[in-house]
Design an enzyme around this catalytic site. Structure first.
Site, PDB file in Angstrom:
ATOM      1  N   ASN A 140     -11.130  -0.462  -1.097  1.00  0.00           N
ATOM      2  CA  ASN A 140      -9.932   0.313  -0.745  1.00  0.00           C
ATOM      3  C   ASN A 140     -10.274   1.172   0.466  1.00  0.00           C
ATOM      4  OD1 ASN A 140      -7.711   1.916  -0.571  1.00  0.00           O
ATOM      5  ND2 ASN A 140      -7.947   2.904  -2.569  1.00  0.00           N
ATOM      6  N   TRP A 141      -9.780   0.736   1.627  1.00  0.00           N
ATOM      7  CA  TRP A 141     -10.133   1.444   2.866  1.00  0.00           C
ATOM      8  C   TRP A 141      -9.297   2.704   3.055  1.00  0.00           C
ATOM      9  CZ3 TRP A 141     -10.452  -3.547   6.411  1.00  0.00           C
ATOM     10  CH2 TRP A 141     -11.633  -4.245   6.086  1.00  0.00           C
ATOM     11  N   LYS A 142      -8.317   2.919   2.199  1.00  0.00           N
ATOM     12  CA  LYS A 142      -7.468   4.120   2.274  1.00  0.00           C
ATOM     13  C   LYS A 142      -6.954   4.306   3.710  1.00  0.00           C
ATOM     14  CE  LYS A 142      -9.828   5.866  -1.762  1.00  0.00           C
ATOM     15  NZ  LYS A 142     -10.306   6.984  -2.546  1.00  0.00           N
ATOM     16  N   HIS A 162      -2.507   4.078  -7.898  1.00  0.00           N
ATOM     17  CA  HIS A 162      -3.748   4.759  -7.494  1.00  0.00           C
ATOM     18  C   HIS A 162      -3.586   6.263  -7.685  1.00  0.00           C
ATOM     19  CE1 HIS A 162      -7.069   6.269  -5.114  1.00  0.00           C
ATOM     20  NE2 HIS A 162      -7.619   5.089  -5.284  1.00  0.00           N
ATOM     21  N   GLU A 185     -10.214   4.598 -12.676  1.00  0.00           N
ATOM     22  CA  GLU A 185     -10.753   5.477 -11.645  1.00  0.00           C
ATOM     23  C   GLU A 185     -10.556   6.929 -12.082  1.00  0.00           C
ATOM     24  OE1 GLU A 185     -10.974   3.432  -7.591  1.00  0.00           O
ATOM     25  OE2 GLU A 185      -8.918   4.126  -7.796  1.00  0.00           O
ATOM     26  N   GLY A 214     -14.159   3.009  -2.538  1.00  0.00           N
ATOM     27  CA  GLY A 214     -13.506   3.698  -1.427  1.00  0.00           C
ATOM     28  C   GLY A 214     -14.485   3.910  -0.284  1.00  0.00           C
ATOM     29  N   GLY A 215     -15.045   5.119  -0.214  1.00  0.00           N
ATOM     30  CA  GLY A 215     -15.906   5.513   0.909  1.00  0.00           C
ATOM     31  C   GLY A 215     -17.003   4.512   1.257  1.00  0.00           C
TER      32      GLY A 215
END
Ligand code: 13P
Length: 241
Positions: free
Chosen positions: A7-9, A88, A160, A222-223
């Site tokens: 998930n590159w957000k 999310h 999550e 994510g990060g």
């Protein structure tokens, strides 16, 4: 095979996203990539013919029309998406998205043939109050309102915990397994056999232990998914788990 979803957000630009996607393709990897909306067509083109799958981070509950700033499920499918995230925590808590809206999003996505990664997770206060299982169970309850064909569109459920997202503090493998076991049983009662992903500060150095839990079928990252080396290391851990 374990699933690695990235998930590159609201990160990356066209060039950096294309570089990352191209390297993953060149490696023959099979991750699920969730870039932000404007990057979708370019990434779709970059990963064509590979085992990588493309997904969007959100979807409108509406089919078409005057909904400024929203993106429809049909447009996402057109842009090359086969997947979409729904629920999310950054939508639930940052944008106040709750059960009725999430249900409409789920139904719209399914109607357009998009497979869904449905996300659940408790806040720190909820965990400290001993309500983690209740809260995630209630969030999963939204899926009860789907009919059988819509339930078949659930590609995965991601646990999550809100307190673990972007904080560097991941759930312990035991905490993840405990919640996943409850979710697994609840999904079975709904007739849904989707794999369960864990998300929240997944990194190369904790991925293996999380991924070897019996009910952890993959990770939503994510990060650590923004950097080729760390995403590749997590994917390697997933292949070995
Ligand atoms: P981080 O891996 O940055 O904690 O984000 C997790 C997440 O929200 C993935 O959807």
């Amino acid at each position: 095979m374990r699933i690695v979803a990235a998930n590159w957000k609201m990160n990356l630009r066209r060039q950096s996203a294309l570089e990352l996607a191209s390297r993953l393709k060149a490696d023959g990897r099979q991750c699920w990539l969730f870039p932000s909306f404007p990057l979708l067509p370019a990434v779709a083109q970059a990963i064509a013919g590979s085992g990588l799958l493309l997904g969007a981070q959100d979807v409108s509950p509406e089919e078409d029309g005057a909904f400024t700033g929203d993106v429809s499920a049909g447009q996402l499918a057109d842009a090359g998406c086969s997947l979409v995230l729904v629920g999310h925590s950054e939508r639930r808590h940052g944008h106040g998205e709750r059960h009725p809206l999430l249900l409409r999003k789920l139904k719209r996505a399914a109607a357009e043939g998009l497979k869904i990664v449905y996300c659940v997770g408790e806040t720190l206060a909820e965990r400290q109050a001993g309500r983690a299982e209740t809260v995630t169970g209630e969030q999963l309850g939204t899926l009860q309102k789907l009919d059988e064909s819509e339930r078949a569109m659930i590609a995965a459920v991601a646990y999550e915990p809100v307190w673990a997202i972007g904080t560097g503090e991941n759930a312990t493998p035991q905490q993840a397994q405990e919640i996943h076991a409850g979710l697994r049983a609840a999904l079975q009662r709904l007739g849904i056999s989707a794999p369960l992903l864990y998300g929240g500060s997944v990194k190369p150095d904790n991925a293996r232990e999380l991924l070897t839990q019996p009910d952890v079928a993959g990770v939503l990252v994510g990060g650590a998914s923004l950097d080729y080396e760390s995403l590749a290391a997590i994917d390697n851990a997933a292949m070995e788990a």
